[in-house]
Design a protein around this motif. Structure first.
Motif, PDB file in Angstrom:
ATOM      1  N   THR A   1      48.799  42.364  41.300  1.00 53.56           N
ATOM      2  CA  THR A   1      47.872  43.223  40.581  1.00 53.56           C
ATOM      3  C   THR A   1      46.679  42.402  40.097  1.00 53.56           C
ATOM      4  OG1 THR A   1      49.713  44.605  39.834  1.00 53.56           O
ATOM      5  CG2 THR A   1      47.622  44.847  38.669  1.00 53.56           C
TER       6      THR A   1
ATOM      7  N   ALA B   1      54.193  45.780  38.917  1.00 53.04           N
ATOM      8  CA  ALA B   1      53.621  45.960  40.256  1.00 53.04           C
ATOM      9  C   ALA B   1      54.426  46.974  41.062  1.00 53.04           C
ATOM     10  CB  ALA B   1      53.565  44.621  40.984  1.00 53.04           C
TER      11      ALA B   1
ATOM     12  N   ASP C   1      49.540  46.332  44.954  1.00 57.77           N
ATOM     13  CA  ASP C   1      50.243  46.338  43.668  1.00 57.77           C
ATOM     14  C   ASP C   1      49.396  46.982  42.575  1.00 57.77           C
ATOM     15  OD1 ASP C   1      52.345  45.075  44.879  1.00 57.77           O
ATOM     16  OD2 ASP C   1      52.061  43.144  43.892  1.00 57.77           O
TER      17      ASP C   1
ATOM     18  N   GLY D   1      52.718  40.300  39.592  1.00 61.33           N
ATOM     19  CA  GLY D   1      52.620  40.408  41.045  1.00 61.33           C
ATOM     20  C   GLY D   1      51.202  40.179  41.530  1.00 61.33           C
TER      21      GLY D   1
END
Length: 308
Positions: free
Chosen positions: A81, A47, A250, A79
């Motif tokens: 994402t 991320a 991210d 993260g």
């Protein structure tokens, strides 16, 4: 470990961005895998890499650090994402959706429309990696893998790299009613990604061979090949629509849709093995299971390891 292309002889290893856990002490990290060797990068997560411009990311990858001994590969996303996917982006996927659906004209219209079909696929912590099982729903009787090239996009909407994706799908549920798409596409074990991200500057994603093979008791029961050159929509167009009305701090993974679909008399069965290979990107192999019970260990912050 050598990367395979299609289903032919293995080629030389390719450079990938990877997430790993050290075998000795369990410490997670991010690195570059090249020639079978993982070298660490001075960042805490993928991320964090996707918060950078592609030019800065390229410079960072050019100077990796120490070799990581006994690195166990993890899912290539973390993260905040998210994984998204596009649908009906190949003529074959248009035909397949029309074959299965009670509302066939919807898929014909979206194939020709200016706006693509985009849908949420998975949070990072739910992603399955190479060697881990993918699932078919217990309440579905017609299920298929969907081999796809996935774009790894940074927070600025720049394509940073590529992955192999298996966008598992219940044809029975989506075919019953197109509004059931989230149930057909989003469930435990429905999203698999290859373990390493191929940097965008190392490969041209516009014309890559995509191959799939499903084996049952060691015998191939379905296989096929296509090319990303058959995509109807440019990568940039898909990314543009994804970023039009939302922020991805991210970054995001955007799978570009499938150009391979079996006939309606084929369905995955438990213990089948799905192998997807994309030239220049990598290979993804997953056994098939039924039901969510196999994924009870998946929790935010709990990493799933790929095979060594």
């Amino acid at each position: 470990m050598r990367e395979a292309t299609g289903h032919g002889p293995p080629k030389l290893p390719l450079m990938h961005i990877v997430r790993y856990r050290r075998g000795q002490d369990g410490t997670p990290g991010v690195g570059v895998r090249d020639d079978g060797v993982v070298r660490e990068l001075p960042v805490p997560s993928v991320a964090a890499l996707l918060r950078e411009r592609v030019a800065d990311l390229r410079a960072l990858l050019g100077a990796p650090g120490d070799v990581v001994e006994d690195a166990r590969l993890l899912a290539p996303v973390d993260g905040a994402t998210e994984v998204w996917a596009a649908g009906v982006t190949y003529l074959r996927s248009r035909e397949a959706r029309m074959e299965e659906s009670s509302e066939a004209d919807i898929y014909g219209r979206v194939y020709e429309a200016a706006r693509p079909e985009l849908f949420f696929k998975s949070a990072a912590w739910r992603v399955v990696v190479d060697g881990e099982p993918v699932a078919i729903r217990a309440d579905s009787g017609l299920d298929v893998p969907e081999p796809e090239l996935a774009l790894v996009v940074n927070r600025f909407g720049e394509i940073a790299g590529y992955l192999v994706c298996n966008d598992m799908s219940s044809r029975a549920i989506e075919g019953e009613n197109p509004l059931y798409l989230p149930q057909a596409k989003v469930y435990a074990g429905a999203c698999a990604l290859s373990a390493g991200i191929r940097p965008v500057w190392e490969v041209n994603g516009a014309d890559l061979a995509v191959a799939v093979r499903v084996t049952r008791d060691g015998v191939a029961v379905w296989s096929g090949t296509t090319s990303t050159a058959r995509l109807k929509r440019p990568f940039a167009e898909l990314v543009d629509y994804l970023f039009r009305a939302d922020h991805f701090p991210d970054g995001a993974v955007l799978s570009t849709g499938t150009g391979l679909a079996p006939a309606m008399d084929f369905t995955l069965q438990p213990a089948d093995v799905v192998t997807i290979a994309i030239d220049g990107i990598g290979e993804l192999t997953n056994p098939v299971v039924v039901g969510k019970e196999h994924f009870e260990h998946q929790r935010p912050g709990i990493e799933v390891e790929s095979r060594p």
